[in-house]
Design a protein around this motif. Structure first.
Motif, PDB file in Angstrom:
ATOM      1  N   PHE A   1      15.634 -62.777  18.169  1.00  0.00           N
ATOM      2  CA  PHE A   1      16.469 -63.862  19.372  1.00  0.00           C
ATOM      3  C   PHE A   1      14.751 -63.655  20.452  1.00  0.00           C
ATOM      4  O   PHE A   1      14.468 -62.736  20.543  1.00  0.00           O
TER       5      PHE A   1
ATOM      6  N   ASN B   1      22.497 -65.078  33.760  1.00  0.00           N
ATOM      7  CA  ASN B   1      22.173 -65.687  32.457  1.00  0.00           C
ATOM      8  C   ASN B   1      21.698 -67.299  32.521  1.00  0.00           C
ATOM      9  O   ASN B   1      20.807 -66.976  31.346  1.00  0.00           O
ATOM     10  N   THR B   2      22.223 -67.930  32.153  1.00  0.00           N
ATOM     11  CA  THR B   2      22.179 -69.022  32.359  1.00  0.00           C
ATOM     12  C   THR B   2      20.580 -69.609  33.820  1.00  0.00           C
ATOM     13  O   THR B   2      20.209 -70.272  32.616  1.00  0.00           O
TER      14      THR B   2
ATOM     15  N   HIS C   1      17.960 -68.102  31.450  1.00  0.00           N
ATOM     16  CA  HIS C   1      17.606 -68.605  30.677  1.00  0.00           C
ATOM     17  C   HIS C   1      16.602 -70.021  30.419  1.00  0.00           C
ATOM     18  O   HIS C   1      15.842 -70.656  30.110  1.00  0.00           O
TER      19      HIS C   1
ATOM     20  N   SER D   1      16.491 -59.057  23.831  1.00  0.00           N
ATOM     21  CA  SER D   1      16.343 -60.128  22.844  1.00  0.00           C
ATOM     22  C   SER D   1      18.465 -60.410  21.956  1.00  0.00           C
ATOM     23  O   SER D   1      18.379 -60.075  21.410  1.00  0.00           O
TER      24      SER D   1
ATOM     25  N   CYS E   1      22.255 -61.648  21.219  1.00  0.00           N
ATOM     26  CA  CYS E   1      22.972 -62.946  21.245  1.00  0.00           C
ATOM     27  C   CYS E   1      23.784 -62.556  22.015  1.00  0.00           C
ATOM     28  O   CYS E   1      24.291 -63.658  22.804  1.00  0.00           O
TER      29      CYS E   1
ATOM     30  N   ARG F   1      23.601 -62.227  25.185  1.00  0.00           N
ATOM     31  CA  ARG F   1      23.589 -62.835  26.333  1.00  0.00           C
ATOM     32  C   ARG F   1      23.551 -64.820  26.017  1.00  0.00           C
ATOM     33  O   ARG F   1      23.688 -65.301  27.066  1.00  0.00           O
ATOM     34  N   LEU F   2      22.859 -64.758  25.497  1.00  0.00           N
ATOM     35  CA  LEU F   2      22.826 -65.898  25.007  1.00  0.00           C
ATOM     36  C   LEU F   2      24.236 -66.995  24.846  1.00  0.00           C
ATOM     37  O   LEU F   2      24.835 -67.719  25.273  1.00  0.00           O
TER      38      LEU F   2
ATOM     39  N   ASN G   1      13.761 -69.314  19.085  1.00  0.00           N
ATOM     40  CA  ASN G   1      14.093 -69.579  20.494  1.00  0.00           C
ATOM     41  C   ASN G   1      15.398 -71.141  20.880  1.00  0.00           C
ATOM     42  O   ASN G   1      15.366 -71.989  19.989  1.00  0.00           O
ATOM     43  N   PRO G   2      16.340 -70.658  21.533  1.00  0.00           N
ATOM     44  CA  PRO G   2      16.664 -71.688  22.141  1.00  0.00           C
ATOM     45  C   PRO G   2      16.298 -72.905  22.592  1.00  0.00           C
ATOM     46  O   PRO G   2      17.808 -73.586  23.161  1.00  0.00           O
TER      47      PRO G   2
ATOM     48  N   TRP H   1      19.217 -76.097  24.487  1.00  0.00           N
ATOM     49  CA  TRP H   1      19.008 -76.284  26.158  1.00  0.00           C
ATOM     50  C   TRP H   1      19.395 -77.716  26.200  1.00  0.00           C
ATOM     51  O   TRP H   1      19.431 -78.332  26.922  1.00  0.00           O
TER      52      TRP H   1
END
Ligand code: ZN
Ligand code: ZN
Length: 789
Positions: A549, A567-568, A571, A616, A618, A620-621, A675-676, A680
Motif C-alpha cells: 500500500f 490518518n484522514t 491521507h 504502508s 491497510c 490506517r487506511l 494508491n488510494p 479519495w
C-alpha cells in the motif's frame, strides 16, 4: 481364506485422556480379538491377535468410531510373530515418557447433559458432571502425564461410586480424570459482596436459585467458570448492561452473550446451518453472528456493530443457570479493563469488588486461564479470531518436509499474543493471551511460557522472535537467548503472517513460493519502516517484497492509532493535497471538522519529519476512511474500532451495474504501490453529494478488494518467476473483515487463483508465532541440508 495373525498397531495424535483405550477395548471385543492396549510416550499401542478379516474390520472401525475428542494423525501396522493372549485387556501405561499432547477443554456432551437434567440420576443438578467425551482438560492440568494427581482435581478424592465407574471399561467415565459427583466433587456457593444483601454461602441448589434470581433482577454476577471468571447480567436489560460497562470501565468493545439454546439466539440472529453446528460443537466458541433477527438487543451490548457474539452453555454450571432464563445473558470476561481474566477466588474477591453484586464461586481451582474462543463463519467456513478454550493447545501438524524440525520456541507478537513450541514434528500454539503492553498480561505470558515448557518437557535448541525492536515478546526472547546462549532468529512480521497461513494449509516445505498478501495495522519492516499492506513473493525460507500500500505518514506515531482523524488528514495531504481539498471541498463538514484540529503543528511535524513514520498500512487506511465518514474520528477506544464500524455499515451495500466500487490505481516506483488517490476523489464527491454513509462504506470495501485484485494481476503480469504463480496466501488482521475477504476471494478465484485462507489459526497477530516457528524450522532444515551436501 482366513489367516490368524498378530499385529502391532501404533496410533499417534490426540489419543490419551479422551477415552481411546476403552473404545479400542470395546471394538476389539466386538470383533472377537484378543490382545492388549496401552498408552506410552508416542500415543497408543495395540497388540492384537485374531483372524485377518476381523483385524481389518477393527482398523476401519477404529477410524469411524473413534471417540469424539480424539484426533488420529497416523496409524502404523506391523505384523508380529503369532502370540497368544487370554482375552483383550487394557494394560498399565508405560511410564517415564511424556506424551506431548494435552487435550483442549470440551463442552458438556449430550449424555452428561441428559444426566444432569434427569432427576433419577445421582448427578442430577450437579454443576461439575463430565466424562471422557467432555469437560475440563487443559484448564485443570498442572503437570503431565494427564492423570488426576496432576490436575486440580487432586483435591477431591473419588467416592466409591465414582471409583467403580472410573475402573469400568464399559463405562463412559472409564479413566475420566476429572470424574466427580455431588458426594465427592467440587461444590458451588454464592458470596455476597454486600453481606447485608443476602445470606452468606448458600450451597448448590440454593446458590443457583439465588444467582438466577439476581440475574433476573438486573444484578451483575461474577461467575467462576471453566477457564476464568465471567461477569454476567441480563443482556436485554439496558440499565444492567450500562451498569456493567460503567463499573468495568469497558467502553466501546462488544460484550459476548450466552443463551440457553438456539431458539433464544434465533430471536436476535438468523442462523445458518454452519453457524448452528459451530455453536453446538465441542469447542462451543463465541460465534460472531449478524444481528438480523426479529428482536433487537440494547445498543450497549455491541455499540456501533451489526454483529453480536453468542455462545451456548458449555459447562453443566452454565447449563443449570441459563436453562431457567428465557433471554440472553451478557457473559464477558471477569477482569478489570484490559487485564487478564481473573481465575482465583482471592483475586476475584478483591478485584471484582465494586463490579459484581455477588459472586457464584466454586472450589475446583483453575490451573490454566483460558478465555472463550471467538469464531466467525467467513467464506463459508469457521474462521477462528481468538483461539483459546476448545482449540488450544491442540497441535497443528507440520506439513511434508518438516519432519526434521528441531525443538524451538517462537515468541509471537505484541497484541493478541501467543507463543509456539515445536516438538516431535508438531507445532503447539498457545492460547490467546491478550496485549502484552498490559503489565499483568505480560506477567501472565511469562508464566505461561514456563508452564508450557514444563507440561511439554520442552527444551528449545533455538528461539524465534519478531524483528520489532520494541515488542516486549522480542525483548524477552533476546534476553533469554543471551542468558542461555541460545541462537535467536528474528523474523519479519508479515512474512510470519504468510508462513502461518501456508503452514495451516499444509503447504509442503519445498513447494513453490506463493504470492502472500498480508494486510494489518502495522509490523516492523526489514527496511526499518512500518509495513502493513504487503505483497510478498514468499516461501517458508524467505520472501521478496514486490508491492505495498502506498506509504503515508502516521502523524504522532501510535497517536495515529488512537486518534483516527490524523490518518484522514495525512491521507488527504499526501494524495489530493490540502490546498486542492480546501479549494474543492471547503463546504464539507469534514473540512470544518479537520480545521478544529492543530493542523499547523502537524504540518510542522510533517515538514521536519519528527514523529511521522511512514507506514504502508491497510489498517490506517481503514482508520482514515472511517474518520472521514465520521466514525471514531476523535478517538478509537481499541485498534480497528473504526474499521469494524465501517464494515457494519457496508453490510447492506452490493455493487451493481448502476453503482460501482471506488477505484484504486497502481503507481510504479521501486515497488508497485496500491494508491488510494482515485478512491479519495470518489469519496469526497460522494460526501459533497450527500450520499449515504452505508453506500460510501460499501464502495470503499468492494473498491479495496478490486484494487488488491488489480495489484495481483499486475504482479503476475510483470514479475518473472520460474514457476507458475497461481497460489495466493491471505493473512493479517484486516482479513478479519468478512466483506473484504469474501469479495477478494471471489475475485481472485474468478482469475483462476487458488486462495489459502486461515481457519483454525487466527489471521490476526494471534497466528504470528506459528509462522515464526515455520520460518525458523525451514531455515534450520536448510542449513542442516547444506552441511550434509
Ligand atoms: Zn460427558
Ligand atoms: Zn463421586
Amino acid at each position: 481364506m482366513e489367516v490368524r495373525q498378530t499385529v502391532e498397531i501404533r496410533v499417534r495424535g490426540t489419543v490419551q485422556g479422551v477415552g481411546f483405550r476403552p473404545t479400542v477395548w470395546r471394538l476389539a471385543c466386538d470383533e472377537g480379538l484378543v490382545g492388549e492396549v496401552f498408552n506410552d510416550g508416542f500415543g497408543v499401542l495395540i497388540r492384537t491377535t485374531g483372524n485377518s478379516d476381523a483385524i481389518s474390520q477393527f482398523l476401519t472401525r477404529l477410524h469411524s468410531e473413534a471417540p469424539p475428542l480424539s484426533q488420529i494423525e497416523n496409524v502404523e501396522t506391523q505384523v508380529l510373530n503369532l502370540q497368544d493372549f487370554e482375552d483383550f485387556r487394557i494394560a498399565e501405561s508405560v511410564s517415564g515418557e511424556n506424551c506431548t499432547r494435552v487435550t483442549p477443554d470440551a463442552a458438556i456432551c449430550a449424555a452428561c447433559r441428559a444426566e444432569v437434567l434427569d432427576p433419577s440420576e445421582r448427578r442430577y443438578g450437579y454443576p461439575f458432571a463430565n466424562c471422557t467425551h467432555c469437560g475440563p482438560r487443559f484448564s485443570i492440568v498442572k503437570e503431565v502425564p494427564y492423570d488426576r494427581v496432576n490436575t486440580t482435581m487432586v483435591d477431591f478424592p473419588m467416592c466409591a461410586d465414582c471409583h467403580s465407574e472410573y475402573l469400568q471399561p464399559a463405562d463412559r467415565r472409564f479413566h475420566a480424570q476429572p470424574i466427580a459427583c455431588p458426594a465427592c466433587g467440587p461444590t458451588i456457593w454464592l458470596e455476597a459482596i454486600d453481606p447485608s444483601a443476602m445470606p452468606a454461602h448458600p450451597v448448590t441448589t440454593k446458590a443457583l436459585d439465588s444467582a438466577i434470581e439476581l440475574l433476573r433482577n438486573g444484578a451483575v454476577l461474577a461467575i467462576r467458570g471453566l477457564g476464568g471468571f465471567h461477569l454476567a447480567c441480563d443482556a436485554t436489560n439496558p440499565e444492567a448492561v450500562q451498569r456493567l460497562r460503567r463499573r468495568k470501565h469497558r467502553y466501546g468493545k462488544p460484550f459476548a452473550l450466552m443463551a440457553r439454546d438456539l431458539d433464544v439466539i434465533r430471536r436476535y440472529c438468523k442462523l445458518t446451518l454452519a453457524e448452528e453446528e459451530l455453536l453446538q460443537s465441542p469447542e462451543a466458541p463465541i460465534v460472531l453472528l449478524s444481528a438480523n433477527g426479529a428482536e433487537k438487543l440494547p445498543p450497549g451490548v455491541a455499540p456501533g456493530l451489526s454483529t453480536v457474539g453468542f455462545m451456548l452453555p458449555y459447562t453443566p454450571l452454565h447449563l443449570l443457570i441459563t436453562r431457567q432464563i428465557d433471554r440472553p445473558l451478557v457473559m464477558t470476561s471477569g477482569n478489570i479493563s484490559d487485564e487478564p481474566q481473573v481465575t482465583r477466588l482471592d483475586t476475584a474477591r478483591s478485584g471484582l469488588r465494586g463490579i459484581a453484586d455477588a459472586m457464584l464461586m466454586h472450589d475446583r481451582e483453575i490451573a490454566n486461564r483460558i478465555d472463550d474462543s471467538v469464531v466467525r463463519i467467513v467464506a463459508g467456513r469457521p474462521t477462528v479470531m481468538r483461539r483459546a478454550r476448545g482449540y488450544a493447545p491442540s497441535a497443528v501438524p507440520l506439513p511434508d518436509g518438516f519432519a526434521d524440525a528441531p525443538d524451538l520456541l517462537a515468541f509471537g507478537g505484541e497484541l493478541k499474543a501467543t507463543f509456539c513450541l515445536v516438538k516431535d514434528g508438531a507445532a503447539i500454539l498457545s492460547q490467546h493471551q491478550g496485549d502484552l503492553e498490559d503489565v499483568s498480561t505480560f506477567e501472565d505470558y511469562q508464566k505461561n511460557l514456563q508452564l508450557y515448557s514444563r507440561i511439554y518437557d520442552h527444551r528449545p535448541s533455538f528461539l524465534v522472535a519478531d524483528m520489532h525492536p520494541e515488542y516486549l515478546s522480542a525483548k524477552l526472547a533476546r534476553q533469554r537467548a543471551a542468558a542461555e546462549s541460545l541462537p535467536l532468529l528474528e523474523v519479519q512480521h508479515h512474512h510470519a503472517h504468510i508462513a502461518s497461513c501456508m503452514l495451516e494449509n499444509g503447504v509442503a516445505l519445498d513447494a513453490s513460493p506463493v504470492l502472500g498478501i498480508a494486510i494489518d495495522g502495522l509490523g516492523f519492516g526489514d527496511d526499518g519502516t512500518i509495513w502493513g499492506g504487503e505483497f510478498l513473493l514468499a516461501d517458508y525460507r524467505g520472501y521478496r517484497r514486490i508491492g505495498a500500500f502506498k506509504p503515508v505518514a502516521m502523524v504522532g506515531g501510535v497517536q495515529a492509532i488512537r486518534e483516527p482523524w490524523r490518518n484522514t488528514y495525512a491521507h488527504l495531504k499526501d494524495g489530493i493535497g490540502w490546498d486542492k481539498f480546501v479549494a474543492g471541498f471547503s463546504k464539507l463538514d469534514l473540512y470544518r471538522y479537520l480545521n478544529t484540529k492543530p493542523l499547523p503543528t502537524i504540518d510542522r511535524m510533517l515538514a521536519t519529519g519528527l514523529n511521522v513514520p511512514l507506514a504502508s498500512s491497510c489498517g490506517r487506511l481503514f482508520d482514515a476512511v472511517a474518520a472521514a465518514l465520521g466514525l471514531c474520528a476523535d478517538q478509537a477506544i481499541f485498534e480497528g474500532q473504526g474499521a469494524m464500524e465501517l464494515e457494519a455499515l457496508a453490510e447492506s451495500w452490493r455493487p451493481s451495474t448502476a453503482d460501482s466500487p471506488y477505484d484504486f490505481t497502481i503507481t510504479e516506483s521501486e515497488l508497485l504501490y496500491l494508491n488510494p488517490l482515485p478512491m479519495w476523489r470518489g469519496l469526497l464527491e460522494d460526501l459533497a453529494g450527500q450520499t449515504t454513509v452505508a453506500r460510501m462504506a460499501g464502495r470503499f470495501h468492494y473498491g479495496l478488494a478490486k484494487g488488491i485484485r488489480e495489484m495481483v494481476a499486475r504482479i503476475r503480469a510483470t514479475v518473472t518467476t520460474d514457476f507458475s504463480l497461481d497460489t495466493v496466501a491471505l493473512s493479517g488482521g484486516c482479513f478479519q473483515n468478512k466483506i473484504l475477504l469474501e469479495e477478494l476471494v471471489r475475485l481472485l478465484e474468478a482469475d483462476g487463483l487458488r486462495c489459502l485462507l486461515h481457519a483454525k489459526v487466527p489471521t490476526n497477530d494471534g497466528g504470528l508465532a506459528l509462522g515464526q516457528a515455520a520460518i525458523a524450522a525451514a531455515r534450520h532444515i536448510e542449513v542442516a541440508r547444506a552441511s550434509c551436501a
